[in-house]
Design a protein around this motif. Structure first.
Motif: not given
Length: 304
Positions: A181-182, A211-212, A226-234
């Motif tokens: 998100l940030w 994910t947000a 918007a779908t936002l995240g830093l932890s998705a599968p590679v």
């Protein structure tokens, strides 16, 4: 406000991977910039990065003030809530500001930074990469110049925190705490706002890990998701922004070369400092991004 010489003396605050890979090379390469110094919370990191470019190293509270006194402007590569109070001090010392996104993760801190810049009369630019990348900046301007947009869809999934990922930015405590998100939210809003207008309503829901999912209403009457995240599968990581309207479906081009993009942000700061004209992506715009993301974060916390 300090009067810039022929070359603007710019100091860099931060000596981590982002500073090392992006800000420092761009500052050193810019013909109108004197890369004057590096400040970091870790003295050894400041010394190593400064030595690589023949700049002066600074550390500690007094060191930050010494850097401000030696410079016409400062660039930031720090966690947002470390950046904000230092940026306010730099502005009070008469330094123009090249800020990283987000300006802060609290509205109060972002507002204090914006007020300090306004009171000091210094120029400011927030480095939202897509507003300065050579592939995306003209695309954004082109879409903002036409009407008839109905909705937009964004998917920005990073894999910093996924098993097997090896990003140097995964060691960032603030990114792990605040999530996509940030970290990527400011990039997304920096594209949507000039095209669809300011955000007038926000809804948010949690997805997996950090994910947000956001649903936004804009001044133009258009909506966006918007779908936002830093932890998705590679293998699922990637970023895309699509607009839908009278022109059909229009996708934003991919972008590259953060160093060149940061150089364009430097150009924007130099121009703003020279002319006194505020840039569209200045600290007040950065404040607005923080306000919107703060509303989304409150929604996520409320929903649990």
């Amino acid at each position: 406000m300090k009067k810039p010489a022929k070359q603007l003396r710019i100091g860099l605050l931060g000596a981590g991977p982002w500073a090392e890979r992006t800000q420092a090379p761009a500052l050193a390469a810019h013909p109108d910039v004197d890369f004057a110094g590096v400040w970091a919370r870790r003295p050894e990191a400041a010394a190593a990065l400064a030595a690589a470019y023949g700049a002066t190293a600074y550390s500690g509270e007094d060191g930050a003030d010494a850097l401000f006194a030696a410079c016409d402007a400062v660039a930031f590569a720090l966690p947002p809530d470390v950046q904000a109070p230092l940026a306010a001090r730099a502005a009070a010392a008469g330094c123009h500001l090249l800020l990283d996104k987000p300006v802060a993760t609290s509205v109060a801190a972002a507002r204090e930074t914006a007020l300090a810049a306004e009171l000091a009369g210094v120029a400011s630019v927030v480095f939202c990469t897509l507003r300065f990348a050579e592939e995306t900046a003209p695309w954004i301007a082109e879409q903002a110049a036409v009407d008839g947009w109905f909705t937009a869809h964004v998917q920005w999934l990073g894999s910093l925190f996924a098993p097997g990922a090896d990003s140097p930015y995964a060691a960032s405590p603030w990114r792990r705490e605040k999530g996509g998100l940030w970290d990527v939210g400011p990039h997304v809003l920096s594209v949507l706002l000039p095209i669809l207008g300011d955000v007038t309503a926000v809804a948010a829901a949690r997805g997996p890990v950090d994910t947000a999912h956001l649903v936004l209403r804009h001044e133009s009457g258009a909506s966006s998701t918007a779908t936002l995240g830093l932890s998705a599968p590679v293998k699922a990581a990637g970023a895309s922004i699509e607009l839908f309207g009278d022109r059909g479906t229009v996708a934003m081009p991919q972008w590259s070369d953060a160093v060149r993009s940061f150089g364009a942000a430097l150009d924007a700061l130099l121009e703003s400092a020279r002319t006194g004209q505020a840039h569209e992506c200045d600290v007040r715009f950065g404040l607005r991004l923080t306000e919107i993301l703060g509303v989304a974060e409150a929604e996520l916390l409320m929903r649990g």
